[in-house]
Scaffold this active site. Structure first.
Site, PDB file in Angstrom:
ATOM      1  N   HIS A 171       0.802  -1.225   0.000  1.00 23.48           N
ATOM      2  CA  HIS A 171       0.000   0.000   0.000  1.00 23.48           C
ATOM      3  C   HIS A 171       0.834   1.274   0.000  1.00 23.48           C
ATOM      4  O   HIS A 171       0.295   2.373   0.087  1.00 23.48           O
ATOM      5  CB  HIS A 171      -0.928   0.026   1.219  1.00 23.48           C
ATOM      6  CG  HIS A 171      -1.889  -1.121   1.250  1.00 23.48           C
ATOM      7  ND1 HIS A 171      -2.544  -1.527   2.379  1.00 23.48           N
ATOM      8  CD2 HIS A 171      -2.311  -1.950   0.264  1.00 23.48           C
ATOM      9  CE1 HIS A 171      -3.331  -2.557   2.108  1.00 23.48           C
ATOM     10  NE2 HIS A 171      -3.197  -2.838   0.821  1.00 23.48           N
ATOM     11  N   GLU A 180       0.321  -2.666   7.671  1.00 25.34           N
ATOM     12  CA  GLU A 180      -0.543  -1.708   8.367  1.00 25.34           C
ATOM     13  C   GLU A 180      -0.195  -1.583   9.839  1.00 25.34           C
ATOM     14  O   GLU A 180      -0.100  -2.579  10.551  1.00 25.34           O
ATOM     15  CB  GLU A 180      -2.021  -2.149   8.256  1.00 25.34           C
ATOM     16  CG  GLU A 180      -2.459  -2.271   6.815  1.00 25.34           C
ATOM     17  CD  GLU A 180      -3.862  -2.864   6.637  1.00 25.34           C
ATOM     18  OE1 GLU A 180      -4.634  -2.907   7.612  1.00 25.34           O
ATOM     19  OE2 GLU A 180      -4.162  -3.280   5.506  1.00 25.34           O
ATOM     20  N   GLU A 220      -2.791  -9.255  12.531  1.00 31.51           N
ATOM     21  CA  GLU A 220      -3.493  -9.894  11.411  1.00 31.51           C
ATOM     22  C   GLU A 220      -2.489 -10.585  10.490  1.00 31.51           C
ATOM     23  O   GLU A 220      -1.392 -10.069  10.266  1.00 31.51           O
ATOM     24  CB  GLU A 220      -4.239  -8.782  10.652  1.00 31.51           C
ATOM     25  CG  GLU A 220      -5.071  -9.230   9.461  1.00 31.51           C
ATOM     26  CD  GLU A 220      -5.787  -8.040   8.825  1.00 31.51           C
ATOM     27  OE1 GLU A 220      -6.170  -7.083   9.544  1.00 31.51           O
ATOM     28  OE2 GLU A 220      -5.954  -8.048   7.587  1.00 31.51           O
ATOM     29  N   ASP A 247      -7.180 -12.857   7.738  1.00 30.63           N
ATOM     30  CA  ASP A 247      -7.676 -12.166   6.533  1.00 30.63           C
ATOM     31  C   ASP A 247      -7.402 -13.061   5.324  1.00 30.63           C
ATOM     32  O   ASP A 247      -8.269 -13.826   4.891  1.00 30.63           O
ATOM     33  CB  ASP A 247      -6.987 -10.800   6.413  1.00 30.63           C
ATOM     34  CG  ASP A 247      -7.268 -10.104   5.089  1.00 30.63           C
ATOM     35  OD1 ASP A 247      -8.200 -10.524   4.387  1.00 30.63           O
ATOM     36  OD2 ASP A 247      -6.561  -9.132   4.739  1.00 30.63           O
ATOM     37  N   LYS A 290     -14.383  -9.188   4.672  1.00 26.51           N
ATOM     38  CA  LYS A 290     -14.422  -8.338   3.478  1.00 26.51           C
ATOM     39  C   LYS A 290     -15.470  -8.906   2.545  1.00 26.51           C
ATOM     40  O   LYS A 290     -15.333 -10.046   2.077  1.00 26.51           O
ATOM     41  CB  LYS A 290     -13.066  -8.344   2.780  1.00 26.51           C
ATOM     42  CG  LYS A 290     -11.948  -7.662   3.559  1.00 26.51           C
ATOM     43  CD  LYS A 290     -10.603  -8.002   2.934  1.00 26.51           C
ATOM     44  CE  LYS A 290      -9.486  -7.121   3.450  1.00 26.51           C
ATOM     45  NZ  LYS A 290      -8.151  -7.651   3.070  1.00 26.51           N
ATOM     46  N   LYS A 345     -12.191  -1.776  10.229  1.00 22.63           N
ATOM     47  CA  LYS A 345     -10.991  -1.050   9.795  1.00 22.63           C
ATOM     48  C   LYS A 345     -11.288  -0.417   8.449  1.00 22.63           C
ATOM     49  O   LYS A 345     -11.801  -1.053   7.537  1.00 22.63           O
ATOM     50  CB  LYS A 345      -9.736  -1.932   9.797  1.00 22.63           C
ATOM     51  CG  LYS A 345      -9.605  -3.011   8.765  1.00 22.63           C
ATOM     52  CD  LYS A 345      -8.137  -3.528   8.738  1.00 22.63           C
ATOM     53  CE  LYS A 345      -7.911  -4.453   7.562  1.00 22.63           C
ATOM     54  NZ  LYS A 345      -6.520  -4.898   7.436  1.00 22.63           N
TER      55      LYS A 345
HETATM   56  P1  PGA Z   1      -6.085  -5.115   0.471  1.00 26.07           P
HETATM   57  O1  PGA Z   1      -5.474  -4.895   1.917  1.00 26.07           O
HETATM   58  O2  PGA Z   1      -7.415  -4.451   0.426  1.00 26.07           O
HETATM   59  O3  PGA Z   1      -5.067  -4.492  -0.418  1.00 26.07           O
HETATM   60  O4  PGA Z   1      -6.190  -6.606   0.289  1.00 26.07           O
HETATM   61  C1  PGA Z   1      -6.202  -4.907   3.093  1.00 26.07           C
HETATM   62  C2  PGA Z   1      -5.760  -5.991   4.023  1.00 26.07           C
HETATM   63  O5  PGA Z   1      -4.846  -6.785   3.718  1.00 26.07           O
HETATM   64  O6  PGA Z   1      -6.339  -6.095   5.104  1.00 26.07           O
HETATM   65 ZN    ZN Z   2      -5.086  -7.943   5.754  1.00 21.86          ZN
END
Ligand code: PGA
Ligand code: ZN
Length: 419
Positions: free
Chosen positions: A154, A163, A282, A308, A333, A384
């Site tokens: 990122h 992160e 995570e 994740d 997600k 998040k």
């Molecule tokens: P991504 O990252 O949306 O680029 O997959 C978010 C995460 O890994 O939590």
């Molecule tokens: Zn993640």
């Protein structure tokens, strides 16, 4: 009744094309935009891209066409309040394990717009409607996990950890949590500027600073300084998303320019847990290492281990992780699985195992604030959505501020969740 369904290509926060669906009913027009990840898990549902000349292959024209033709033909005339049934119709119409034929981006855009249409036809807020779909009697405002330093995929720096988040667990309300986060964020900006110069305060994909650092501990030191200077040391915990799959190769972790064994990486985690107020980690290991996650969960009592890329919001993988005790928190997600109904089911399975659920944005996101209502509706403990900076991130936090405000005005029951 659904009168019409259509879709167009719009843009996400990275300027890449994405899908917006629109559903028309007697109650009005309801839209939804799907997000897109960068550090995607290999077991996620498939985001259909055109792979043609336009947008260097990243166009979503095929997904748009799938909505305009096949999905629309199947769903027009149906009752928009039958979310589960219509989601299942789309899953069946797609016919693949991973939604690769129609595209999870096509299916999810319609699924989210359907939820809005369902809420619209019942005349209730989206979060209340999601609460009904989830059969959830305990809604709350989630604690935000704000990603204030960006690395990994990122950011254009050399930080391996993706992160660095702050969780204002000592706040009494969502609004207070955001005030704490905002003050820390701006203090952190001053600290980074003083130490590394103005250039170092540019932000990454999720709105966090992306200073040109390499040492994975330096962001922790900077955050501690910001907590100290703002007086929030007792109110805030730290969360990390390691996104370890991104630096995993052939059984080794390429971390800090060294090839680490799993045990060495674990020892690093142990050392930072001892030094800093870390609450949540995570994806500490690569996305198929259910065993490694189990060991991590077992050996780090009191720490939230979040799956994740390991779980990809996939019901089968979540069940496996529950059996193996691989983690204690689901990162949820919607676009990893591709429908609202399956996302609700994933959350409910996690809750029933005693896990927490952290609803998540994607690094490529949009002005759509669906996940804010979704998090409240299912009763997620956390959300998040990046830093308190950049409107695609704030869209979600602002919606949560609105929901809290309405609840307070109406003396409602939905309160901030204290982690
Ligand atoms: P991504 O990252 O949306 O680029 O997959 C978010 C995460 O890994 O939590
Ligand atoms: Zn993640």
């Amino acid at each position: 009744m659904i009168k019409n369904i259509s879709a167009i290509e719009v843009f996400d926060s990275r300027g890449e094309p994405t899908v917006e669906a629109k559903i028309e009913t007697e109650a009005g027009e309801f839209r939804a935009i799907v997000p897109s990840g960068a550090s995607t898990g290999k077991h996620e549902a498939v985001e259909l891209r055109d792979n043609e000349k336009a947008y260097f292959g990243k166009g979503v024209g095929k997904a748009v066409t799938n909505i305009n033709l096949e999905i629309s033909k199947m769903l027009v005339g149906k009752d928009e309040t039958n979310q589960r049934e219509l989601d299942q119709l789309m899953i069946d119409l797609d016919g693949t394990e991973n939604k690769s034929r129609l595209g999870a981006n096509a299916i999810l855009a319609v699924s989210m717009a359907l939820a809005r249409a369902g809420a619209g036809s019942k005349g209730i807020p989206l979060y209340a409607y999601i609460g009904e779909l989830a059969k959830n009697k305990r809604m709350n405002l989630p604690c935000p996990a704000l990603n204030i330093i960006n690395g990994g995929m990122h950011a254009a720096n050399e930080l391996d950890i993706q992160e660095y988040m702050i969780l204002p667990v000592g706040a009494k309300s969502f609004k207070e949590a955001m005030r704490i986060a905002s003050e820390i964020y701006h203090m952190l900006k001053r600290i980074i500027e003083q130490r590394y110069g103005k250039n170092a305060t540019n932000v990454g994909d999720e709105g966090g600073f992306a200073p040109p650092l390499k040492n994975p501990e330096e962001p922790l030191r900077l955050i501690m300084k910001a907590l100290d200077k703002t007086g929030y040391l007792d109110k805030v915990k730290i969360g990390l998303d390691i996104a370890a799959s991104e630096f995993y190769c052939d059984g080794k972790y390429n971390f800090q320019s060294k090839e680490l064994e799993k045990e060495e990486l674990f020892n690093f985690y142990k050392s930072i847990i001892e030094k800093y107020p870390i609450l949540s980690i995570e994806d500490p290991f690569e996305e198929d290492d259910f065993e490694g996650f189990s060991e991590m969960t077992r050996k780090t009592k009191g720490i939230q281990i979040v799956g994740d890329d390991l779980l990809v919001t996939n019901i089968e993988r979540i069940k496996k992780a529950i059996t193996m005790k691989s983690c204690n928190t689901l990162l949820l997600k919607l676009n990893q699985i591709g429908t609202v109904s399956e996302s609700i089911e994933a959350a409910n399975i996690a809750f029933s195992a005693g896990w927490n659920v952290m609803v998540s944005h994607r690094s490529g996101d949009s002005e759509d604030s669906f996940i804010a209502d979704f998090a409240v509706g299912i009763g997620a403990q956390e959300i998040k959505s990046g830093a308190p900076c950049r409107s695609e991130r704030l869209a979600k936090y602002n919606q949560l501020i609105r929901i809290e405000n309405e609840e307070e005005k109406n003396k409602g029951k939905i309160k901030f969740y204290s982690l």
